[in-house]
Design a protein around this motif. Sequence first.
Motif, PDB file in Angstrom:
ATOM      1  N   PRO A   1       1.497  -8.881 -12.308  1.00 52.09           N
ATOM      2  CA  PRO A   1       2.732  -8.094 -12.203  1.00 52.09           C
ATOM      3  C   PRO A   1       2.507  -6.789 -11.437  1.00 52.09           C
ATOM      4  CG  PRO A   1       2.410  -8.891 -14.434  1.00 52.09           C
ATOM      5  CD  PRO A   1       1.127  -9.133 -13.711  1.00 52.09           C
ATOM      6  N   HIS A   2       3.610  -6.208 -10.952  1.00 54.50           N
ATOM      7  CA  HIS A   2       3.565  -5.021 -10.101  1.00 54.50           C
ATOM      8  C   HIS A   2       4.046  -3.775 -10.850  1.00 54.50           C
ATOM      9  CE1 HIS A   2       2.802  -6.819  -6.064  1.00 54.50           C
ATOM     10  NE2 HIS A   2       3.291  -7.907  -6.652  1.00 54.50           N
ATOM     11  N   PRO A   3       3.153  -2.966 -11.419  1.00 50.72           N
ATOM     12  CA  PRO A   3       3.598  -1.744 -12.098  1.00 50.72           C
ATOM     13  C   PRO A   3       4.211  -0.724 -11.139  1.00 50.72           C
ATOM     14  CG  PRO A   3       1.202  -1.828 -11.980  1.00 50.72           C
ATOM     15  CD  PRO A   3       1.697  -3.164 -11.552  1.00 50.72           C
ATOM     16  N   GLU A   4       3.768  -0.727  -9.871  1.00 52.08           N
ATOM     17  CA  GLU A   4       4.300   0.249  -8.906  1.00 52.08           C
ATOM     18  C   GLU A   4       5.756  -0.021  -8.544  1.00 52.08           C
ATOM     19  OE1 GLU A   4       3.121  -3.091  -6.155  1.00 52.08           O
ATOM     20  OE2 GLU A   4       2.527  -2.315  -8.116  1.00 52.08           O
ATOM     21  N   ARG A   5       6.277  -1.183  -8.936  1.00 54.24           N
ATOM     22  CA  ARG A   5       7.683  -1.500  -8.713  1.00 54.24           C
ATOM     23  C   ARG A   5       8.528  -1.239  -9.951  1.00 54.24           C
ATOM     24  NH1 ARG A   5       7.099  -7.265  -5.353  1.00 54.24           N
ATOM     25  NH2 ARG A   5       5.690  -6.438  -3.741  1.00 54.24           N
TER      26      ARG A   5
ATOM     27  N   ALA B   1       3.248   4.400 -16.962  1.00 53.08           N
ATOM     28  CA  ALA B   1       2.145   4.836 -17.828  1.00 53.08           C
ATOM     29  C   ALA B   1       0.835   4.143 -17.470  1.00 53.08           C
ATOM     30  CB  ALA B   1       2.487   4.577 -19.298  1.00 53.08           C
ATOM     31  N   MET B   2       0.908   2.908 -16.956  1.00 53.96           N
ATOM     32  CA  MET B   2      -0.306   2.216 -16.520  1.00 53.96           C
ATOM     33  C   MET B   2      -0.991   2.983 -15.406  1.00 53.96           C
ATOM     34  SD  MET B   2       0.862  -1.753 -16.268  1.00 53.96           S
ATOM     35  CE  MET B   2       1.543  -2.646 -17.655  1.00 53.96           C
ATOM     36  N   LEU B   3      -0.210   3.360 -14.401  1.00 58.95           N
ATOM     37  CA  LEU B   3      -0.777   4.053 -13.253  1.00 58.95           C
ATOM     38  C   LEU B   3      -1.224   5.459 -13.617  1.00 58.95           C
ATOM     39  CD1 LEU B   3       1.774   2.931 -10.504  1.00 58.95           C
ATOM     40  CD2 LEU B   3      -0.336   1.806 -11.232  1.00 58.95           C
ATOM     41  N   ARG B   4      -0.438   6.149 -14.449  1.00 59.10           N
ATOM     42  CA  ARG B   4      -0.794   7.498 -14.864  1.00 59.10           C
ATOM     43  C   ARG B   4      -2.089   7.523 -15.663  1.00 59.10           C
ATOM     44  NH1 ARG B   4       2.940   8.403 -18.410  1.00 59.10           N
ATOM     45  NH2 ARG B   4       4.566   9.146 -17.003  1.00 59.10           N
ATOM     46  N   SER B   5      -2.300   6.525 -16.492  1.00 59.59           N
ATOM     47  CA  SER B   5      -3.431   6.536 -17.410  1.00 59.59           C
ATOM     48  C   SER B   5      -4.775   6.497 -16.699  1.00 59.59           C
ATOM     49  CB  SER B   5      -3.338   5.349 -18.376  1.00 59.59           C
ATOM     50  OG  SER B   5      -3.526   4.128 -17.683  1.00 59.59           O
ATOM     51  N   LEU B   6      -4.787   6.022 -15.444  1.00 56.57           N
ATOM     52  CA  LEU B   6      -6.056   5.918 -14.717  1.00 56.57           C
ATOM     53  C   LEU B   6      -6.391   7.177 -13.929  1.00 56.57           C
ATOM     54  CD1 LEU B   6      -5.846   2.248 -13.383  1.00 56.57           C
ATOM     55  CD2 LEU B   6      -7.093   3.114 -15.367  1.00 56.57           C
ATOM     56  N   LEU B   7      -5.504   8.171 -13.941  1.00 58.41           N
ATOM     57  CA  LEU B   7      -5.791   9.414 -13.230  1.00 58.41           C
ATOM     58  C   LEU B   7      -6.790  10.257 -14.015  1.00 58.41           C
ATOM     59  CD1 LEU B   7      -2.233  10.411 -11.968  1.00 58.41           C
ATOM     60  CD2 LEU B   7      -4.118   9.415 -10.660  1.00 58.41           C
TER      61      LEU B   7
ATOM     62  N   GLU C   1       0.810  -1.209   0.000  1.00 60.07           N
ATOM     63  CA  GLU C   1       0.000   0.000   0.000  1.00 60.07           C
ATOM     64  C   GLU C   1       0.854   1.274   0.000  1.00 60.07           C
ATOM     65  OE1 GLU C   1       0.496  -0.889   4.402  1.00 60.07           O
ATOM     66  OE2 GLU C   1       0.377  -1.988   2.521  1.00 60.07           O
ATOM     67  N   ARG C   2       1.975   1.257   0.709  1.00 62.14           N
ATOM     68  CA  ARG C   2       2.816   2.460   0.750  1.00 62.14           C
ATOM     69  C   ARG C   2       3.602   2.636  -0.549  1.00 62.14           C
ATOM     70  NH1 ARG C   2       2.296   4.788   5.545  1.00 62.14           N
ATOM     71  NH2 ARG C   2       1.602   3.485   7.290  1.00 62.14           N
ATOM     72  N   ASP C   3       3.978   1.535  -1.183  1.00 61.02           N
ATOM     73  CA  ASP C   3       4.593   1.616  -2.510  1.00 61.02           C
ATOM     74  C   ASP C   3       3.638   2.291  -3.480  1.00 61.02           C
ATOM     75  OD1 ASP C   3       5.319  -0.883  -0.974  1.00 61.02           O
ATOM     76  OD2 ASP C   3       6.912  -0.966  -2.466  1.00 61.02           O
ATOM     77  N   MET C   4       2.363   1.893  -3.405  1.00 64.07           N
ATOM     78  CA  MET C   4       1.369   2.458  -4.315  1.00 64.07           C
ATOM     79  C   MET C   4       1.120   3.924  -4.005  1.00 64.07           C
ATOM     80  SD  MET C   4      -0.390   1.871  -6.952  1.00 64.07           S
ATOM     81  CE  MET C   4      -0.193   0.088  -7.015  1.00 64.07           C
ATOM     82  N   GLN C   5       1.065   4.273  -2.728  1.00 70.90           N
ATOM     83  CA  GLN C   5       0.874   5.676  -2.377  1.00 70.90           C
ATOM     84  C   GLN C   5       2.062   6.516  -2.832  1.00 70.90           C
ATOM     85  OE1 GLN C   5       0.725   6.948   1.845  1.00 70.90           O
ATOM     86  NE2 GLN C   5      -1.189   7.976   1.278  1.00 70.90           N
ATOM     87  N   TYR C   6       3.260   5.991  -2.701  1.00 71.80           N
ATOM     88  CA  TYR C   6       4.445   6.704  -3.183  1.00 71.80           C
ATOM     89  C   TYR C   6       4.340   6.949  -4.689  1.00 71.80           C
ATOM     90  CZ  TYR C   6       9.274   7.548  -4.607  1.00 71.80           C
ATOM     91  OH  TYR C   6      10.396   8.085  -5.176  1.00 71.80           O
ATOM     92  N   ALA C   7       3.894   5.925  -5.433  1.00 74.52           N
ATOM     93  CA  ALA C   7       3.775   6.070  -6.886  1.00 74.52           C
ATOM     94  C   ALA C   7       2.791   7.176  -7.248  1.00 74.52           C
ATOM     95  CB  ALA C   7       3.344   4.748  -7.511  1.00 74.52           C
TER      96      ALA C   7
ATOM     97  N   LEU D   1      -4.215   0.716 -20.515  1.00 70.50           N
ATOM     98  CA  LEU D   1      -3.068   0.544 -21.406  1.00 70.50           C
ATOM     99  C   LEU D   1      -3.104   1.474 -22.610  1.00 70.50           C
ATOM    100  CD1 LEU D   1      -2.754  -3.363 -21.407  1.00 70.50           C
ATOM    101  CD2 LEU D   1      -1.432  -1.712 -20.076  1.00 70.50           C
ATOM    102  N   SER D   2      -3.867   2.542 -22.518  1.00 68.57           N
ATOM    103  CA  SER D   2      -4.051   3.426 -23.670  1.00 68.57           C
ATOM    104  C   SER D   2      -2.768   4.133 -24.084  1.00 68.57           C
ATOM    105  CB  SER D   2      -5.139   4.463 -23.369  1.00 68.57           C
ATOM    106  OG  SER D   2      -4.795   5.237 -22.225  1.00 68.57           O
ATOM    107  N   ASP D   3      -1.785   4.234 -23.187  1.00 71.30           N
ATOM    108  CA  ASP D   3      -0.530   4.907 -23.511  1.00 71.30           C
ATOM    109  C   ASP D   3       0.537   3.956 -24.065  1.00 71.30           C
ATOM    110  OD1 ASP D   3      -1.517   7.367 -22.786  1.00 71.30           O
ATOM    111  OD2 ASP D   3      -0.741   7.282 -20.737  1.00 71.30           O
TER     112      ASP D   3
END
Length: 216
Positions: free
Chosen positions: A193-197, A210-216, A13-19, A127-129
């Motif tokens: 798989p872990h995109p936050e890593r 880009a996976m995590l960014r695309s959902l913002l 959870e903290r890895d994800m919050q950092y991302a 995955l749009s990016d």
Amino acid sequence: MVAILCFPGTNCERDMQYAYRDILGAPSQIIWHKQKTLPQGTKLVVIPGGFSYGDYLRSGAIARFSPIMQEVIAYARDGGLVLGICNGFQILTEAELLPGALKRNEGLCFISKPQTLEVCDTHNRFLSDYSCGATITLPIAHADGSYYADAKTLRAMEANGQILLRYSPNPNGSLEAIAGICNQEKNVFGLMPHPERAIEPLLGGVDGLAMLRSLL
């Protein structure tokens, strides 16, 4: 607001919050599993990796009944964006927000390593990016990551563009080498798989950013 769930045994959870907070600049909040509501203004729910409830009974099977999950299920069915990673993917299948199931790896071993993946479908927010057919590398770390669904479900997923990522090569015996999927409405996403890593060069690459960014 990115709402990041935390169950007993969650460890990412903290890895994800950092991302999201420190790398992507998005307001985020860690939500304890006993809460019954999501924060006001939630735009994305993330169920991160770990070993919720020690993976007792079956991975994700107990967490699926935590109080916060009733709100997440309603949020998803109302069109809200939900992302489940590793144990979060397992929880989403147990909650029937995603089809299929995750079972013990072929060979019965825990696998932890960088893994090559093929991007299979980009007609979705997640995955749009990326380019369809692109090869990326993300870390995997799981014992119960072998994806299974019956033949009829697999055919429907293929036709609907719900198979998003495939392993190359297949490390765990997943049917059709499936590593990540979405629901038919394409607002709920799950992957082992872990995109936050994979969000900084220091971590060995940025293929997950880009996976995590695309959902913002």
